[in-house]
Design an enzyme around this catalytic site. Structure first.
Site, PDB file in Angstrom:
ATOM      1  N   LYS A  46      43.265 -57.022 -33.795  1.00  0.00           N
ATOM      2  CA  LYS A  46      44.687 -57.112 -34.136  1.00  0.00           C
ATOM      3  C   LYS A  46      45.175 -58.529 -33.930  1.00  0.00           C
ATOM      4  CE  LYS A  46      48.704 -56.645 -32.257  1.00  0.00           C
ATOM      5  NZ  LYS A  46      50.024 -56.286 -31.714  1.00  0.00           N
ATOM      6  N   ASP A  73      49.651 -57.566 -37.425  1.00  0.00           N
ATOM      7  CA  ASP A  73      50.825 -56.848 -36.899  1.00  0.00           C
ATOM      8  C   ASP A  73      52.015 -57.804 -36.756  1.00  0.00           C
ATOM      9  OD1 ASP A  73      52.451 -54.949 -35.672  1.00  0.00           O
ATOM     10  OD2 ASP A  73      51.547 -55.226 -33.689  1.00  0.00           O
ATOM     11  N   LYS A  75      55.194 -56.845 -37.920  1.00  0.00           N
ATOM     12  CA  LYS A  75      56.400 -55.989 -37.780  1.00  0.00           C
ATOM     13  C   LYS A  75      57.611 -56.523 -38.546  1.00  0.00           C
ATOM     14  CE  LYS A  75      55.214 -54.165 -33.200  1.00  0.00           C
ATOM     15  NZ  LYS A  75      54.056 -54.991 -32.814  1.00  0.00           N
ATOM     16  N   ASP A  78      63.661 -57.011 -42.216  1.00  0.00           N
ATOM     17  CA  ASP A  78      64.643 -57.939 -42.795  1.00  0.00           C
ATOM     18  C   ASP A  78      65.221 -57.264 -44.047  1.00  0.00           C
ATOM     19  OD1 ASP A  78      66.034 -60.318 -43.622  1.00  0.00           O
ATOM     20  OD2 ASP A  78      64.542 -61.515 -42.564  1.00  0.00           O
ATOM     21  N   THR A 132      56.510 -48.634 -28.297  1.00  0.00           N
ATOM     22  CA  THR A 132      56.024 -47.926 -27.096  1.00  0.00           C
ATOM     23  C   THR A 132      56.586 -48.538 -25.818  1.00  0.00           C
ATOM     24  OG1 THR A 132      54.016 -49.248 -27.382  1.00  0.00           O
ATOM     25  CG2 THR A 132      53.892 -46.951 -28.023  1.00  0.00           C
ATOM     26  N   ARG A 223      45.903 -55.909 -23.226  1.00  0.00           N
ATOM     27  CA  ARG A 223      45.612 -56.435 -21.890  1.00  0.00           C
ATOM     28  C   ARG A 223      44.548 -55.686 -21.091  1.00  0.00           C
ATOM     29  NH1 ARG A 223      51.914 -56.846 -21.018  1.00  0.00           N
ATOM     30  NH2 ARG A 223      51.653 -55.104 -22.483  1.00  0.00           N
TER      31      ARG A 223
HETATM   32  O1  C5P Z   1      48.466 -55.392 -24.012  1.00  0.00           O
HETATM   33  P1  C5P Z   1      48.832 -54.066 -24.633  1.00  0.00           P
HETATM   34  O2  C5P Z   1      47.737 -53.040 -24.555  1.00  0.00           O
HETATM   35  O3  C5P Z   1      50.172 -53.549 -24.149  1.00  0.00           O
HETATM   36  O4  C5P Z   1      48.989 -54.424 -26.178  1.00  0.00           O
HETATM   37  C1  C5P Z   1      49.517 -53.500 -27.096  1.00  0.00           C
HETATM   38  C2  C5P Z   1      49.643 -54.160 -28.431  1.00  0.00           C
HETATM   39  O5  C5P Z   1      50.202 -53.235 -29.330  1.00  0.00           O
HETATM   40  C3  C5P Z   1      50.523 -55.392 -28.426  1.00  0.00           C
HETATM   41  O6  C5P Z   1      49.887 -56.385 -29.209  1.00  0.00           O
HETATM   42  C4  C5P Z   1      51.823 -54.959 -29.082  1.00  0.00           C
HETATM   43  O7  C5P Z   1      52.378 -55.945 -29.905  1.00  0.00           O
HETATM   44  C5  C5P Z   1      51.354 -53.783 -29.952  1.00  0.00           C
HETATM   45  N1  C5P Z   1      52.368 -52.763 -30.210  1.00  0.00           N
HETATM   46  C6  C5P Z   1      52.999 -52.033 -29.227  1.00  0.00           C
HETATM   47  N2  C5P Z   1      53.951 -51.091 -29.558  1.00  0.00           N
HETATM   48  C7  C5P Z   1      54.255 -50.878 -30.822  1.00  0.00           C
HETATM   49  C8  C5P Z   1      53.613 -51.619 -31.817  1.00  0.00           C
HETATM   50  C9  C5P Z   1      52.660 -52.545 -31.483  1.00  0.00           C
HETATM   51  O8  C5P Z   1      52.692 -52.201 -28.050  1.00  0.00           O
HETATM   52  N3  C5P Z   1      55.117 -49.940 -31.138  1.00  0.00           N
END
Ligand code: C5P
Length: 246
Positions: A46, A73, A75, A78, A132, A223
């Protein structure tokens, strides 16, 4: 391996289940250093805002040319015309998946799809339902949305489906209800994957095994893998827990 990845058709590349690694790094050097420890390139990467805005579209082309599958990604959210034109440019990159915010409304989502279809590529369009990182308290108090997270997520998912999106980004906790409302073929990609409670910015989380049980098609993990002492070991554990006997 590279040839094998290129030969996979869209159906195989996007409809099967998998783990997507969120490469949230500031630059190409750190991203390449991270990817180089993995033994092969059969990985779904991603690329999010941090890396894309740091390096520009060339980072997408470069990682794609190495054989990785790519979820871009950004997002988009606009006016419909602006999103359509932005999507025309994203379409040229030939990524496997890309994102918009369902909160941008149906006209914006339809415009995004139109923009994406201008290229010969076949990029899946996914709509973010409710981030999330948002909790019900934030929805109610900051955004003045009184419905439950589930109600909002399902409603946005139906809007997305009616506007030509191929699936949604949602919490694993909402996947089952979204699949019930939109059908099993409507793709559910779920971030918010954690093995234990954390104090970071994620709010509606689940383990990889829970996400599997709840019906996610793909999980997005950042992470827990990128900050691990042994990223390959953590990725392998997550892959095994999520894919199980599929
Ligand atoms: O580090 P972590 O596991 O929290 O990363 C989750 C990834 O998913 C991030 O890159 C974040 O931008 C993406 N994401 C998210 N919630 C969403 C859409 C994308 O956490 N609704």
């Amino acid at each position: 391996m590279l040839q094998y990845v290129e030969e996979l058709d869209l159906e195989t590349r996007t409809r099967t289940k998998g783990v997507i690694i969120a490469c949230d790094f500031p630059n190409k050097t750190e991203t390449m250093k991270f990817l180089s420890v993995f033994p092969d390139r059969d990985i779904f990467v991603k690329i999010g805002m941090e890396l894309f805005y740091g390096e520009g579209p060339s980072i997408v082309e470069e990682i794609k040319s190495m054989g990785y599958r790519i979820f871009l990604d950004l997002k988009l959210h606009d006016t419909p015309n602006t999103v359509k034109k932005a999507m025309k440019n994203i379409a040229k990159l030939g990524v496997d998946m890309t994102t918009i915010h369902a909160a941008g409304g149906k006209r914006m989502m339809l415009a995004a799809k139109e923009g994406l279809l201008t290229s010969t590529g076949s990029t899946l369009l996914l709509a973010v339902t409710v981030l999330t990182s948002l909790s019900e308290d934030i929805l109610k108090q900051e955004l003045l949305i009184q419905q439950s997270v589930e109600e909002v997520a399902i409603h946005y998912a139906k809007n997305a489906q009616n506007s030509g999106a191929d699936g949604v980004i949602c919490s694993p906790l909402e996947t089952k209800m979204i699949k019930l409302a939109c059908g099993d073929d409507f793709v559910a990609v779920t971030p918010g994957i954690r093995y234990a409670e954390t104090n970071d910015d994620q709010s509606r989380v689940a383990t990889p095994a829970m996400a599997k049980t709840l019906g996610s098609d793909f999980i997005v993990v950042g992470r827990p893998i990128t900050a691990a002492v042994d990223p390959v070991a953590v990725y392998s554990r997550i892959l095994a827990d999520f894919l199980g006997d599929v």
